[in-house]
Design an enzyme around this catalytic site. Structure first.
Site, PDB file in Angstrom:
ATOM      1  CG  ASP A 180      -1.860   1.158   1.252  1.00  0.00           C
ATOM      2  OD1 ASP A 180      -1.447   2.272   0.867  1.00  0.00           O
ATOM      3  OD2 ASP A 180      -3.020   0.970   1.604  1.00  0.00           O
ATOM      4  CG  HIS A 181       1.488   4.195  -3.261  1.00  0.00           C
ATOM      5  ND1 HIS A 181       0.224   3.871  -3.680  1.00  0.00           N
ATOM      6  CD2 HIS A 181       1.592   5.524  -3.429  1.00  0.00           C
ATOM      7  CE1 HIS A 181      -0.391   4.958  -4.103  1.00  0.00           C
ATOM      8  NE2 HIS A 181       0.420   5.983  -3.961  1.00  0.00           N
ATOM      9  CG  HIS A 243      -4.191   4.429  -0.703  1.00  0.00           C
ATOM     10  ND1 HIS A 243      -3.241   3.462  -0.665  1.00  0.00           N
ATOM     11  CD2 HIS A 243      -4.422   4.684  -2.018  1.00  0.00           C
ATOM     12  CE1 HIS A 243      -2.877   3.136  -1.913  1.00  0.00           C
ATOM     13  NE2 HIS A 243      -3.600   3.863  -2.744  1.00  0.00           N
TER      14      HIS A 243
HETATM   15  C1  BG6 Z   1      -3.613   4.474  -6.311  1.00  0.00           C
HETATM   16  C2  BG6 Z   1      -4.998   4.539  -6.894  1.00  0.00           C
HETATM   17  O1  BG6 Z   1      -3.516   3.430  -5.398  1.00  0.00           O
HETATM   18  O2  BG6 Z   1      -3.319   5.696  -5.655  1.00  0.00           O
HETATM   19  C3  BG6 Z   1      -5.117   5.709  -7.853  1.00  0.00           C
HETATM   20  O3  BG6 Z   1      -5.271   3.330  -7.586  1.00  0.00           O
HETATM   21  C4  BG6 Z   1      -4.703   6.985  -7.161  1.00  0.00           C
HETATM   22  O4  BG6 Z   1      -6.443   5.830  -8.339  1.00  0.00           O
HETATM   23  C5  BG6 Z   1      -3.327   6.823  -6.514  1.00  0.00           C
HETATM   24  O5  BG6 Z   1      -4.665   8.020  -8.139  1.00  0.00           O
HETATM   25  C6  BG6 Z   1      -2.973   8.038  -5.686  1.00  0.00           C
HETATM   26  O6  BG6 Z   1      -1.641   7.943  -5.285  1.00  0.00           O
HETATM   27  P1  BG6 Z   1      -0.771   9.239  -5.028  1.00  0.00           P
HETATM   28  O7  BG6 Z   1       0.517   8.720  -4.478  1.00  0.00           O
HETATM   29  O8  BG6 Z   1      -0.628   9.941  -6.337  1.00  0.00           O
HETATM   30  O9  BG6 Z   1      -1.528  10.073  -4.036  1.00  0.00           O
END
Ligand code: BG6
Length: 489
Positions: A180-181, A243
């Site tokens: 989960d980045h 997230h």
């Molecule tokens: C991803 C989603 O996990 O996270 C995307 O699938 C979203 O829809 C993205 O745009 C958002 O990541 P960040 O790091 O750009 O806030």
């Protein structure tokens, strides 16, 4: 300690994630001397590309997406570790070839190397690949082999359990890295340091002192090229289940007894378990969904969701969600946790607001001065700071109060902030699971959103589209917080 030597096998190496995030992350780790001494990146793809063609493609992408500028010297060193490998995900023979290829790397290492399988592919292929990895004995050493899996992890609780069971046939839980980045973001990790590395905030971190918590992840982007994926997914599955609930866990968890990964993951599961489940008849009271219509984002005209590529003209998929959660535990009794996320919002801004309770009595009541609420704002992105808002005397001859802010700017002290994927890939290379999701965390998080999901499934929302691109979402999202005398910050 980095496990070496390591072969990194990327399934889906010609895809969007690999080009924007994975290769740039590996490159930046490489130039900061963080890659294993012996390593190979085996880039798998369907097409019959030559090594040279693929490397040129990666180089062009690095020029666009790498955090640090690429130099010809570093590129020359890095590219020598990349090999393109034509591979068909669903063909048994392809896995036999892969087996031989991996053995060849091991020969050069002079021993059986560590293997890190990265599944950068759509969720529908996870079970196929995992089965083939098992049948072809590609991950035969539980001490050395690991697998990284991208979200979405399943599409509901049942499918997540199924997937976990399937993976368990090939891998031990300690070998599975569910990414989960958001957990790799510097500012999200800082919540742990901020909460548990200081003595002044933790005593106030409970329902006696905190009025409400808000978590907003607002995006300017729409669905871009991912229309068909997003149609099936929607904001609840794409963002809230993972997230936003993970951020909520960081804010709400009990102090872990140590930094040991199992301990931290246990404390997060405790939070997920304590989130009060919303009964089906109350979904509309606690949750709001929306879909963007046309509008203007950042000065540019924007299409409505239903006009985007790959989207049905009468689509019912939500691009915005707001939910009010309660946690049934001693610390958080009756404190609303408002979470919201949306695409094509007014601005890109992710932040957490902790709003403290007002004073029981005010020394200043007779002066009829309004006291603003004390707030702690944790900006996740693009700002990366922590702000404490409080009242102070306005300089001058009379006693007039005004709200002021004290700011800690994470970015100002550390311009060289790693990308989330760098942090997470390095952790996986070191075998540190702390920032990855355990099977029970994923299942519990699906359970939290289950009734909302079931209620919205197949429901035709005649009000869609119900917010303009470039706004802060549908009206009902404001009503959700205002009912309780709150407002979105
Ligand atoms: C991803 C989603 O996990 O996270 C995307 O699938 C979203 O829809 C993205 O745009 C958002 O990541 P960040 O790091 O750009 O806030």
């Amino acid at each position: 300690k980095i496990l070496q030597p390591t072969t990194i096998i990327i399934f889906g190496s010609t895809g969007d994630l690999a080009k924007r995030k994975l290769f740039p992350a590996f490159y930046n780790l490489y130039i900061s001397g963080r890659m294993p001494k012996g390593f190979n990146i085996l880039a798998l793809g369907r097409a019959d590309n030559s090594d040279e063609y693929f490397k040129n493609y990666i180089k062009e992408n690095l020029e666009q997406f790498s955090r640090k500028k690429i130099s010809s010297e570093d590129w020359a060193g890095f590219q020598a570790h990349i090999t393109y490998f034509q591979h068909q995900l669903d063909e048994e023979n392809s896995y036999k070839d892969l087996y031989e290829k991996l053995e060849k790397f091991d020969k050069v290492y002079g021993k059986r190397g560590n293997r890190l399988f990265y599944l950068s592919i759509g969720p529908n292929f996870v079970s196929t690949i995992s089965n083939h990895i098992k049948n072809a004995s590609l991950a035969s050493d539980p001490e050395k082999d690991r697998i990284i899996i991208e979200k979405p992890f399943g599409h509901d609780k049942e499918s997540a359990i199924e997937l976990n069971n399937l993976l368990a046939e090939t891998f031990e839980e300690e070998q599975i890295y569910r990414i989960d980045h958001y957990l790799g973001k510097e500012t999200v990790q800082n919540i742990l340091a901020f909460r548990f590395g200081n003595s002044i905030f933790e005593p106030l971190w409970d329902c006696k002192h905190i009025e409400s918590v808000q978590i907003t992840v607002a995006e300017e982007v729409g669905v871009e090229t991912r229309g068909s994926f997003y149609e099936e997914t929607g904001a609840l599955r794409d963002m809230i289940q993972n997230h936003l609930l993970q951020i909520l866990c960081m804010v709400a968890m009990e102090p872990p007894a140590s930094l040991e990964s199992g301990e931290i993951r246990d404390r997060k599961v405790d939070v997920l378990k304590s989130i009060r489940r919303i009964s089906s008849d109350k979904v509309d009271h606690y949750a709001v969904r929306g879909q963007y219509g046309k509008g203007t984002v950042n000065g540019a005209k924007a299409k409505g969701y239903r006009q985007e590529e790959g989207i049905a003209p009468d689509s019912n998929t939500e691009t915005f969600v707001a939910v009010k959660f309660y946690l049934d535990n001693d610390r958080w009794q009756d404190v609303p946790f408002y979470v919201r996320t949306g695409k094509k919002m007014k601005e890109k801004h992710s932040y957490i607001t902790i709003q403290f309770k007002p004073l029981p009595t005010s020394t200043f009541s007779e002066t009829s001065q309004q006291l603003s609420a004390n707030r702690l704002i944790i900006n996740i992105q693009p700002l990366m700071d922590i702000r404490l808002q409080f009242m102070a005397k306005q300089p001058g001859l009379s006693l007039v109060l005004k709200p002021v802010e004290m700011i800690f700017d994470n970015f100002a002290c550390q311009e060289d902030t790693p990308e989330a994927y760098e942090t997470l890939l390095l952790d996986a290379l070191m075998g540190d699971l702390t920032l990855f999701m355990r099977s029970d965390q994923v299942e519990e998080a699906w359970d939290v959103v289950k009734t909302i999901q079931d209620t919205w499934e197949g429901r035709k929302d005649s009000s869609f589209p119900d917010y303009e691109a470039g706004s802060w979402g549908p009206e009902e999202s404001f009503a959700l917080v205002e009912r309780q005398g709150h407002s979105w910050v």
